[in-house]
Design an enzyme around this catalytic site. Structure first.
Site, PDB file in Angstrom:
ATOM      1  N   GLY A  94      81.230   9.862  52.140  1.00  0.00           N
ATOM      2  CA  GLY A  94      82.331   8.663  51.554  1.00  0.00           C
ATOM      3  C   GLY A  94      83.748   9.582  51.340  1.00  0.00           C
ATOM      4  O   GLY A  94      83.686  10.660  51.778  1.00  0.00           O
ATOM      5  N   HIS A  95      84.475   8.871  50.954  1.00  0.00           N
ATOM      6  CA  HIS A  95      85.750   9.569  50.721  1.00  0.00           C
ATOM      7  C   HIS A  95      86.255   9.907  49.152  1.00  0.00           C
ATOM      8  O   HIS A  95      85.838   8.992  48.407  1.00  0.00           O
ATOM      9  CB  HIS A  95      87.075   8.522  51.294  1.00  0.00           C
ATOM     10  CG  HIS A  95      86.966   8.289  52.628  1.00  0.00           C
ATOM     11  ND1 HIS A  95      87.482   9.518  53.648  1.00  0.00           N
ATOM     12  CD2 HIS A  95      86.479   7.562  53.380  1.00  0.00           C
ATOM     13  CE1 HIS A  95      87.335   8.916  54.804  1.00  0.00           C
ATOM     14  NE2 HIS A  95      86.749   7.800  54.782  1.00  0.00           N
ATOM     15  N   GLU A  96      86.961  10.614  48.780  1.00  0.00           N
ATOM     16  CA  GLU A  96      87.374  11.177  47.544  1.00  0.00           C
ATOM     17  C   GLU A  96      88.377  10.171  47.234  1.00  0.00           C
ATOM     18  O   GLU A  96      89.412   9.851  47.961  1.00  0.00           O
ATOM     19  CB  GLU A  96      87.779  12.538  47.514  1.00  0.00           C
ATOM     20  CG  GLU A  96      88.277  12.973  45.924  1.00  0.00           C
ATOM     21  CD  GLU A  96      86.713  12.903  45.058  1.00  0.00           C
ATOM     22  OE1 GLU A  96      86.797  12.303  44.099  1.00  0.00           O
ATOM     23  OE2 GLU A  96      85.968  13.515  45.735  1.00  0.00           O
TER      24      GLU A  96
END
Length: 172
Positions: A94-96
């Site tokens: 995922g992305h931060e």
């Protein structure tokens, strides 16, 4: 030299096209994937245009298949007798997004953890265009309806569908 051979096999295994002849190209893909995957049982089908990263930690059981145009992580565990439709997409990263003062594209990725792999149990039927998020366990005997977005673990013998996927009914 072994690295060069592995480098050649991975792209070739993914993209051997069925223009050679459906049965022949499938046998070539299976032959190559047996040399790339960590464990590869008596696989029935590995369709064209699949993406599996480096594939070195993939485990696939007997009489299971990978559908056309699927994207699976390189640490997925696929049980025995699994039927997989086309365009399955498994997400393991995922992305931060926690810092609202910095654009999300500059915040980086959430690092993959050891427990982020996806486990698909035995005798599972996965329909077309299914999305499975990270750290999911798909129970034995389950059916994932076409277009399902799986964000929670799926119990054994459940039929799930929708976005997000919900239990429609139990098979048993």
């Amino acid at each position: 030299m072994a690295g060069l051979v592995l480098w050649f096999r991975k792209p070739f295994a993914r993209f051997v096209h069925s223009c050679i002849g459906g049965g022949v190209s499938n046998r070539i893909r299976i032959f190559l994937c047996k040399r790339i995957f960590k464990e590869c049982g008596k696989v029935s089908t590995i369709n064209r245009n699949i993406y599996f990263g480096n594939g070195k930690d993939i485990v696939i059981g007997d009489y299971s298949g990978i559908g056309a145009n699927c994207s699976i992580p390189n640490d997925i565990h696929i049980g025995k007798y699994v039927m997989m439709g086309p365009f399955l997409y498994c997400i393991t990263f995922g992305h931060e997004v926690s810092d609202t003062s910095t654009p999300m594209c500059f915040q980086g990725h959430v690092e993959k953890t050891k427990d982020s792999n996806i486990v698909i149990g035995d005798d599972v039927w996965i329909g077309a265009n299914v999305i499975i998020s990270k750290r999911r366990h798909i129970g034995t005997g389950s059916i994932l309806a076409a277009g399902a977005v799986v964000t929670h673990d799926v119990p054994d013998y459940a039929i799930v569908g929708g976005n997000p996927a919900n239990v429609i009914r139990m098979r048993k």
